[in-house]
Design a protein around this motif. Structure first.
Motif, PDB file in Angstrom:
ATOM      1  N   ASP A   1      82.844  41.268 174.939  1.00 51.95           N
ATOM      2  CA  ASP A   1      84.190  40.273 174.453  1.00 51.95           C
ATOM      3  C   ASP A   1      83.509  39.210 173.351  1.00 51.95           C
ATOM      4  N   PRO A   2      84.118  39.183 172.202  1.00 44.20           N
ATOM      5  CA  PRO A   2      83.647  38.363 171.413  1.00 44.20           C
ATOM      6  C   PRO A   2      83.871  36.682 171.772  1.00 44.20           C
ATOM      7  N   ALA A   3      84.758  36.552 172.310  1.00 45.23           N
ATOM      8  CA  ALA A   3      85.114  35.094 173.018  1.00 45.23           C
ATOM      9  C   ALA A   3      83.819  34.645 173.862  1.00 45.23           C
ATOM     10  N   VAL A   4      83.349  35.436 174.404  1.00 44.85           N
ATOM     11  CA  VAL A   4      82.174  35.235 175.326  1.00 44.85           C
ATOM     12  C   VAL A   4      80.920  35.277 174.631  1.00 44.85           C
ATOM     13  N   GLN A   5      80.785  36.125 173.728  1.00 42.83           N
ATOM     14  CA  GLN A   5      79.408  36.286 172.948  1.00 42.83           C
ATOM     15  C   GLN A   5      79.338  35.026 172.023  1.00 42.83           C
ATOM     16  N   TYR A   6      80.467  34.783 171.254  1.00 40.06           N
ATOM     17  CA  TYR A   6      80.445  33.877 170.258  1.00 40.06           C
ATOM     18  C   TYR A   6      80.025  32.426 171.064  1.00 40.06           C
ATOM     19  N   ALA A   7      80.929  32.509 172.256  1.00 42.80           N
ATOM     20  CA  ALA A   7      80.528  31.115 172.929  1.00 42.80           C
ATOM     21  C   ALA A   7      79.140  30.827 173.445  1.00 42.80           C
ATOM     22  N   GLU A   8      78.475  31.934 173.681  1.00 47.47           N
ATOM     23  CA  GLU A   8      76.913  31.910 174.042  1.00 47.47           C
ATOM     24  C   GLU A   8      76.227  31.612 172.775  1.00 47.47           C
ATOM     25  N   ILE A   9      76.697  32.054 171.670  1.00 50.70           N
ATOM     26  CA  ILE A   9      76.053  31.943 170.493  1.00 50.70           C
ATOM     27  C   ILE A   9      76.049  30.446 169.947  1.00 50.70           C
ATOM     28  N   ALA A  10      77.327  29.647 170.406  1.00 54.93           N
ATOM     29  CA  ALA A  10      77.478  28.485 169.763  1.00 54.93           C
ATOM     30  C   ALA A  10      76.583  27.542 170.692  1.00 54.93           C
ATOM     31  N   ARG A  11      76.270  28.149 171.946  1.00 52.30           N
ATOM     32  CA  ARG A  11      75.620  27.066 172.931  1.00 52.30           C
ATOM     33  C   ARG A  11      74.105  27.404 172.496  1.00 52.30           C
ATOM     34  N   ALA A  12      73.479  28.581 171.931  1.00 56.91           N
ATOM     35  CA  ALA A  12      72.331  28.793 171.534  1.00 56.91           C
ATOM     36  C   ALA A  12      72.065  27.739 170.170  1.00 56.91           C
TER      37      ALA A  12
ATOM     38  N   VAL B   1      77.454  35.252 161.856  1.00 56.15           N
ATOM     39  CA  VAL B   1      77.250  36.251 162.803  1.00 56.15           C
ATOM     40  C   VAL B   1      78.365  37.459 163.094  1.00 56.15           C
ATOM     41  N   ASP B   2      77.799  38.569 162.666  1.00 51.45           N
ATOM     42  CA  ASP B   2      78.681  39.693 162.371  1.00 51.45           C
ATOM     43  C   ASP B   2      79.137  40.564 163.720  1.00 51.45           C
ATOM     44  N   TRP B   3      79.968  41.213 163.849  1.00 49.64           N
ATOM     45  CA  TRP B   3      80.242  41.792 165.007  1.00 49.64           C
ATOM     46  C   TRP B   3      80.187  43.345 165.281  1.00 49.64           C
ATOM     47  N   CYS B   4      79.400  44.028 164.267  1.00 41.20           N
ATOM     48  CA  CYS B   4      79.351  45.736 164.400  1.00 41.20           C
ATOM     49  C   CYS B   4      78.726  45.904 165.477  1.00 41.20           C
ATOM     50  N   GLY B   5      77.367  45.393 166.063  1.00 42.90           N
ATOM     51  CA  GLY B   5      76.889  45.688 167.298  1.00 42.90           C
ATOM     52  C   GLY B   5      77.835  45.501 168.455  1.00 42.90           C
ATOM     53  N   GLY B   6      78.491  44.279 168.418  1.00 39.34           N
ATOM     54  CA  GLY B   6      79.378  43.852 169.398  1.00 39.34           C
ATOM     55  C   GLY B   6      80.487  44.629 169.752  1.00 39.34           C
ATOM     56  N   ASP B   7      80.868  45.123 168.632  1.00 37.43           N
ATOM     57  CA  ASP B   7      82.221  46.151 168.578  1.00 37.43           C
ATOM     58  C   ASP B   7      81.640  47.373 169.235  1.00 37.43           C
TER      59      ASP B   7
ATOM     60  N   LEU C   1      78.436  27.453 162.125  1.00 34.65           N
ATOM     61  CA  LEU C   1      78.575  28.867 162.715  1.00 34.65           C
ATOM     62  C   LEU C   1      79.831  29.519 162.016  1.00 34.65           C
ATOM     63  N   SER C   2      79.423  30.635 161.180  1.00 32.26           N
ATOM     64  CA  SER C   2      80.615  31.661 160.630  1.00 32.26           C
ATOM     65  C   SER C   2      80.919  32.805 161.300  1.00 32.26           C
ATOM     66  N   ILE C   3      81.934  33.123 161.886  1.00 31.77           N
ATOM     67  CA  ILE C   3      82.253  33.983 163.023  1.00 31.77           C
ATOM     68  C   ILE C   3      82.757  35.176 162.301  1.00 31.77           C
ATOM     69  N   CYS C   4      82.130  36.514 162.270  1.00 32.24           N
ATOM     70  CA  CYS C   4      82.664  37.474 161.482  1.00 32.24           C
ATOM     71  C   CYS C   4      82.979  38.690 162.474  1.00 32.24           C
ATOM     72  N   GLU C   5      84.221  38.550 162.812  1.00 31.98           N
ATOM     73  CA  GLU C   5      84.732  39.621 163.705  1.00 31.98           C
ATOM     74  C   GLU C   5      85.930  40.296 163.273  1.00 31.98           C
ATOM     75  N   TRP C   6      86.138  39.851 162.053  1.00 30.50           N
ATOM     76  CA  TRP C   6      87.377  40.557 160.992  1.00 30.50           C
ATOM     77  C   TRP C   6      88.729  40.655 161.776  1.00 30.50           C
TER      78      TRP C   6
ATOM     79  N   VAL D   1      84.865  27.052 169.708  1.00 27.81           N
ATOM     80  CA  VAL D   1      84.439  28.182 170.944  1.00 27.81           C
ATOM     81  C   VAL D   1      82.683  27.818 171.136  1.00 27.81           C
ATOM     82  N   GLY D   2      82.658  27.628 172.446  1.00 28.82           N
ATOM     83  CA  GLY D   2      81.362  27.413 173.027  1.00 28.82           C
ATOM     84  C   GLY D   2      80.944  25.875 172.567  1.00 28.82           C
ATOM     85  N   GLY D   3      81.864  25.069 172.120  1.00 29.92           N
ATOM     86  CA  GLY D   3      81.589  23.770 171.986  1.00 29.92           C
ATOM     87  C   GLY D   3      81.201  23.457 170.622  1.00 29.92           C
ATOM     88  N   ALA D   4      81.458  24.645 169.634  1.00 32.38           N
ATOM     89  CA  ALA D   4      81.131  24.387 168.260  1.00 32.38           C
ATOM     90  C   ALA D   4      81.943  23.159 167.634  1.00 32.38           C
TER      91      ALA D   4
END
Ligand code: GLA
Length: 498
Positions: free
Chosen positions: A146-157, A135-141, A171-176, A188-191
């Motif tokens: 806030d990546p900690a919030v978004q990736y937690a949501e993603i982990a829950r999804a 899960v990349d971060w171009c759009g989030g950036d 889950l592979s987090i790509c926030e560079w 994060v998010g219980g992953a």
């Protein structure tokens, strides 16, 4: 361990390319050596959704591959990959747009991110049968999320999708490394396990027939990514720093540079994701990628990262990665300078007893006994990777402070009189977890950053996990506090500090 489409195919990726790569991996010895993921990176989907918000896939790029299949169903390519005994990875972005709004090839595409569709998209990926999602971060950036919030949501999804399908996405987090993911990404998010990128890309894609076909991968940038990826406090128990896909076997790197690269990733305990075109890699590149001793260093069960234990002079370094077998270390003697250097690894710096140990050079296979230290001449811009088998140095056992010893699932467990330690200390945590699944706790050292640690089920017996921490307060005044993370703590019996 696996392959990713991005470095060599960019957004030209399609079913044909992926099938060829998967077949190559299954046949060329990589699968046998432990490589298993075939990861489809950006470009497989360009932002089109139907009226219900479902991702619409290009039917020509992703046709039916077997009888009874429908074009445009990503389950087709997943079945093909699984049919070879491999695992399949897919890619999206945490924001509304993906990175295809900054294309390296072809036009800009907007809307290729999952924001607003997390549950829908991750359910779809799980239904298609994917095993891994980057899960990349171009759009989030771009949106300043806030990546900690978004990736937690993603982990829950992802957890929700697993409940619905029985199928887990890794889950592979790509926030560079932009917002220090090593401080929030573990668990994060219980992953239950994840990896997070720690730096930018080593190289922009080099597509053989594309407009950037003459681009070169750079050794210096690879070294810089290694350095940026070192966060030993966060790497343990299933959580890993990710310095990027490897550029081994890509244009411009020499064989020597390739093996230094492989040595560094193995020491880092990094994901070994190959970015080269597997249908074109040379026999020497394959030997480098599949050296069993080196792969074993990377995949070692203790799951720790190397730490720098000595620097003789600028650019002349000794790195040590503790391995699962007591008394074993992987040791890298790294010469970043332009001159040949004699480099010495001392057992004392490795935390080993001053005694005879066996040293194996993992690239030449040479084995030699050494007492107390090992010295080798390392050519310029090169490294020697060895495994040292000796015996553990001294350690000290601490028991939790009395107040916290009561059976309380949410109480802090404190150790507040832990002796100072030069450099990184290894802390073995002996615990019991009678549950069926792992429990998690956060560890704070000297009131600083916390890291989430996984404590797998132990049954009735005790188990242990090892983490690395810095105990830099003087005397016996270092404080380690374990706190419940979400539901329950494991029963921590003692820590052994070395
Ligand atoms: C970012 C990531 C790369 C790759 C590209 C795709 O740059 O860091 O690994 O996924 O996006 O556009």
């Amino acid at each position: 361990m696996g392959w990713s489409s991005w470095n060599s195919f960019s957004n030209t990726v399609n079913a044909q390319i992926v099938m060829e790569q998967a077949k190559a991996m299954a046949a060329n010895g990589m699968k046998k050596a432990g490589y298993q993921y075939i990861n489809i990176d950006e470009g497989w989907w360009l932002g089109k959704r139907d009226a219900n918000g479902n991702i619409v896939v290009d039917e020509q790029a992703w046709p039916a591959l077997a009888e009874g299949e429908t074009a445009g169903d990503m389950g087709n390519i997943v079945r093909f990959i699984h049919g070879l005994g491999l695992k399949a990875g897919v890619y999206t972005d945490a924001g509304k747009d993906g990175c295809s709004m900054f294309p390296d090839l072809g036009p800009k595409y907007f809307g290729a991110g999952s924001e607003g569709h997390y549950e829908q998209d991750f359910l779809q990926f799980a239904r298609w049968g994917f095993d891994y999602v980057k899960v990349d971060w171009c759009g989030g950036d771009k949106e300043n999320l806030d990546p900690a919030v978004q990736y937690a949501e993603i982990a829950r999804a992802i957890a929700k999708a697993e409940k619905a399908t029985g199928h887990r996405l890794y889950l592979s987090i790509c926030e560079w490394g932009k917002q220090s993911p090593w401080t929030w990404a573990p668990h994060v998010g219980g992953a239950p396990a994840d990896v997070w990128r720690t730096s930018g890309d080593i190289v922009d894609p080099i597509v053989a027939s594309g407009e950037h076909a003459d681009r070169k991968a750079g050794f210096e940038k690879m070294l810089a990514n290694f350095d940026q990826g070192i966060h030993p406090e966060a790497e343990h128990t299933g959580f890993y720093n990710d310095p990027d896909m490897m550029v081994i076997g890509m244009p411009a790197l020499t064989d020597v540079q390739n093996w230094v690269h492989m040595s560094l990733w193995a020491m880092s305990g990094a994901p070994l994701l190959v970015g080269a075109d597997l249908t074109k890699v040379t026999p020497v590149t394959l030997q480098i990628l599949t050296n069993p001793d080196v792969v074993a260093v990377d995949q070692d069960a203790l799951g720790l990262q190397a730490v720098k234990v000595a620097q003789q002079e600028q650019g002349v370094e000794v790195w040590s990665k503790p391995l699962a077998k007591p008394g074993e270390r992987a040791v890298l003697l790294l010469n970043r300078t332009a001159d040949a250097k004699e480099i010495t690894a001392k057992w004392k710096d490795l935390g080993l007893a001053e005694a005879q140990a066996q040293v194996k050079d993992l690239w030449t296979g040479e084995i030699l006994p050494s007492f107390g230290m090992y010295t080798v001449k390392v050519p310029p811009s090169d490294a020697v990777l060895v495994r040292v088998q000796g015996s553990e140095g001294e350690s000290k056992v601490y028991r939790p402070e009395a107040a916290a010893r009561a059976a309380c699932r949410a109480c802090d467990v404190r150790f507040s009189q832990v002796e100072a330690h030069g450099g990184w200390a290894r802390v073995k945590i002996t615990y019991a977890n009678p549950d069926k699944a792992a429990r998690y706790a956060e560890l704070r050292v000297n009131g600083q950053s916390a890291t989430a640690i996984a404590f797998p089920a132990t049954g009735a017996a005790a188990g242990s996990v090892v983490v690395q921490v810095q105990l830099d307060r003087p005397d016996a005044s270092n404080v380690l506090i374990f706190s419940a993370d979400h539901d329950g703590m494991p029963a921590i019996e003692s820590i052994t500090v070395q």
